[in-house]
Write an enzyme that holds these catalytic residues in place. Structure first.
Site, PDB file in Angstrom:
ATOM      1  N   ASP A  38      72.444  32.889  55.340  1.00 35.52           N
ATOM      2  CA  ASP A  38      72.328  34.299  55.720  1.00 35.52           C
ATOM      3  C   ASP A  38      73.013  35.223  54.719  1.00 35.52           C
ATOM      4  O   ASP A  38      73.735  34.777  53.820  1.00 35.52           O
ATOM      5  CB  ASP A  38      72.910  34.506  57.133  1.00 35.52           C
ATOM      6  CG  ASP A  38      74.257  33.823  57.331  1.00 35.52           C
ATOM      7  OD1 ASP A  38      74.868  33.412  56.337  1.00 35.52           O
ATOM      8  OD2 ASP A  38      74.697  33.690  58.483  1.00 35.52           O
ATOM      9  N   ASP A  50      80.346  33.463  69.825  1.00 36.71           N
ATOM     10  CA  ASP A  50      79.278  33.563  70.824  1.00 36.71           C
ATOM     11  C   ASP A  50      78.247  32.453  70.660  1.00 36.71           C
ATOM     12  O   ASP A  50      77.153  32.527  71.213  1.00 36.71           O
ATOM     13  CB  ASP A  50      78.608  34.945  70.758  1.00 36.71           C
ATOM     14  CG  ASP A  50      77.995  35.245  69.390  1.00 36.71           C
ATOM     15  OD1 ASP A  50      77.948  34.326  68.539  1.00 36.71           O
ATOM     16  OD2 ASP A  50      77.562  36.392  69.174  1.00 36.71           O
ATOM     17  N   HIS A 100      76.733  31.496  67.925  1.00 38.06           N
ATOM     18  CA  HIS A 100      75.643  31.676  66.952  1.00 38.06           C
ATOM     19  C   HIS A 100      75.770  30.719  65.778  1.00 38.06           C
ATOM     20  O   HIS A 100      76.871  30.326  65.397  1.00 38.06           O
ATOM     21  CB  HIS A 100      75.515  33.138  66.500  1.00 38.06           C
ATOM     22  CG  HIS A 100      76.605  33.659  65.621  1.00 38.06           C
ATOM     23  ND1 HIS A 100      77.289  34.813  65.887  1.00 38.06           N
ATOM     24  CD2 HIS A 100      77.102  33.205  64.449  1.00 38.06           C
ATOM     25  CE1 HIS A 100      78.153  35.050  64.919  1.00 38.06           C
ATOM     26  NE2 HIS A 100      78.067  34.081  64.036  1.00 38.06           N
ATOM     27  N   GLU A 158      72.119  35.346  66.819  1.00 43.11           N
ATOM     28  CA  GLU A 158      72.938  35.834  67.921  1.00 43.11           C
ATOM     29  C   GLU A 158      72.317  35.445  69.270  1.00 43.11           C
ATOM     30  O   GLU A 158      71.144  35.039  69.326  1.00 43.11           O
ATOM     31  CB  GLU A 158      73.037  37.357  67.832  1.00 43.11           C
ATOM     32  CG  GLU A 158      73.698  37.864  66.551  1.00 43.11           C
ATOM     33  CD  GLU A 158      75.211  37.720  66.563  1.00 43.11           C
ATOM     34  OE1 GLU A 158      75.727  36.740  67.122  1.00 43.11           O
ATOM     35  OE2 GLU A 158      75.885  38.602  65.991  1.00 43.11           O
TER      36      GLU A 158
HETATM   37  C1  GLP Z   1      79.449  34.406  60.471  1.00 42.37           C
HETATM   38  C2  GLP Z   1      78.465  33.510  59.739  1.00 42.37           C
HETATM   39  C3  GLP Z   1      78.330  32.173  60.435  1.00 42.37           C
HETATM   40  C4  GLP Z   1      79.703  31.600  60.707  1.00 42.37           C
HETATM   41  C5  GLP Z   1      80.490  32.532  61.577  1.00 42.37           C
HETATM   42  C6  GLP Z   1      81.860  32.013  61.953  1.00 42.37           C
HETATM   43  O1  GLP Z   1      78.883  34.953  61.585  1.00 42.37           O
HETATM   44  N1  GLP Z   1      77.181  34.100  59.622  1.00 42.37           N
HETATM   45  O2  GLP Z   1      77.556  31.302  59.622  1.00 42.37           O
HETATM   46  O3  GLP Z   1      79.575  30.343  61.318  1.00 42.37           O
HETATM   47  O4  GLP Z   1      80.653  33.751  60.851  1.00 42.37           O
HETATM   48  O5  GLP Z   1      82.784  32.316  60.958  1.00 42.37           O
HETATM   49  P1  GLP Z   1      84.189  31.585  60.835  1.00 42.37           P
HETATM   50  O6  GLP Z   1      83.897  30.215  60.318  1.00 42.37           O
HETATM   51  O7  GLP Z   1      84.943  32.424  59.839  1.00 42.37           O
HETATM   52  O8  GLP Z   1      84.797  31.577  62.180  1.00 42.37           O
END
Ligand code: GLP
Length: 259
Positions: free
Chosen positions: A67, A136, A138, A143
């Site tokens: 993404d 959440d 995702h 989402e």
């Molecule tokens: C963002 C990314 C996800 C990731 C999430 C959690 O939303 N698009 O791919 O898994 O953050 O981030 P973190 O690993 O910093 O908790």
């Protein structure tokens, strides 16, 4: 789903990186799906170490990121392009032309997203997809409410995700509200999936995704439909799972069969 629980983030990162390294050694032209966020950072650090110390070779590997934030150019310091350069690409020998991160600025997002899917297909599909997970539930930026049949597309972020991401930006109004993300179905097409999560903030999302019903409300729960997904957790992220003893038992048995 295979659930692997380790004593610390460091240990789970090394274990997950070992699986990635083994996949690269077994198939030097591996198509690797990559994730951003803090969760995969330990894996990237270990892969960089393996590249430097053991010569792990990424010269034929192709990568596709999940993404990118809409509105951020590749040279924006908070873009996922910049994140990947800083935390992985500039430290290993993957050729830049083999790395793919969705663009965050396009005149025609529908056409661009279709072309991203086509590029993945043309590369032979993703062999191994790394994932983190949002609070959440995702994956990528899929989402709650994302179709489990979704493909790469523009997605509106939730207030919680925007709040979670605000720490990376100087002003709240700079935090992107949209992203281009692989869809849930794009992720499910990967031949193998490794998801990493640590810390108590992820415990609910992990419990819902691993043991809850399959639901677009927790998009990671769609991974229950995937035949080869491993979830690497620390104890804090695992603490709301009900079958902990069984997961440990499975790993013990597996170690006995192939020590
Ligand atoms: C963002 C990314 C996800 C990731 C999430 C959690 O939303 N698009 O791919 O898994 O953050 O981030 P973190 O690993 O910093 O908790």
């Amino acid at each position: 789903m295979r659930v692997v629980i380790k004593d610390s983030y460091q240990i789970l990162s090394v274990a997950a990186a070992a699986e990635v390294a083994q996949a690269v050694r077994a198939k030097p032209n591996l198509v690797l799906g990559l994730a951003t966020g803090s969760s995969p950072l330990g894996i990237y650090q270990e892969l960089i170490r393996l590249h430097r110390v053991e010569g792990l070779d990424f010269s034929q590997v192709t990568t596709f990121n999940l993404d990118e934030y809409v509105g951020l150019a590749p040279d924006h310091p908070q873009s996922y392009h910049a994140f990947m350069r800083e935390h992985l690409f500039q430290h290993i020998n993957v050729p830049a032309e083999r790395t793919h991160v969705p663009v965050g600025i396009s005149e025609d997002y529908v056409a661009y997203c279709r072309s991203y899917e086509e590029q993945i297909c043309a590369a032979g599909g993703i062999d191994l997809q790394l994932l983190g997970i949002g609070r959440d539930g995702h994956i990528g930026f899929n989402e709650p409410g994302s179709s489990l049949g979704s493909r790469t597309r523009l997605k509106t972020l939730t207030a919680q995700t925007i709040e979670d991401n605000a720490r990376f930006f100087d002003h709240p109004e700079e935090v992107p509200r949209f992203a281009v993300t692989m869809g849930v179905a794009t992720i499910l097409d990967a031949r193998r999936v490794l998801l990493v999560a640590s810390g108590k903030k992820k415990a609910k999302a992990i419990a819902r995704s691993v043991e809850g019903p399959i639901s677009s409300m927790w998009t990671a729960s769609a991974l229950q439909l995937h035949a080869d997904t491993t979830v690497f957790l620390d104890h804090k992220a695992a603490r709301k799972l009900t079958q902990l003893e069984y997961y440990h038992w499975i790993e013990q048995q597996a170690a006995e069969v192939s020590p």
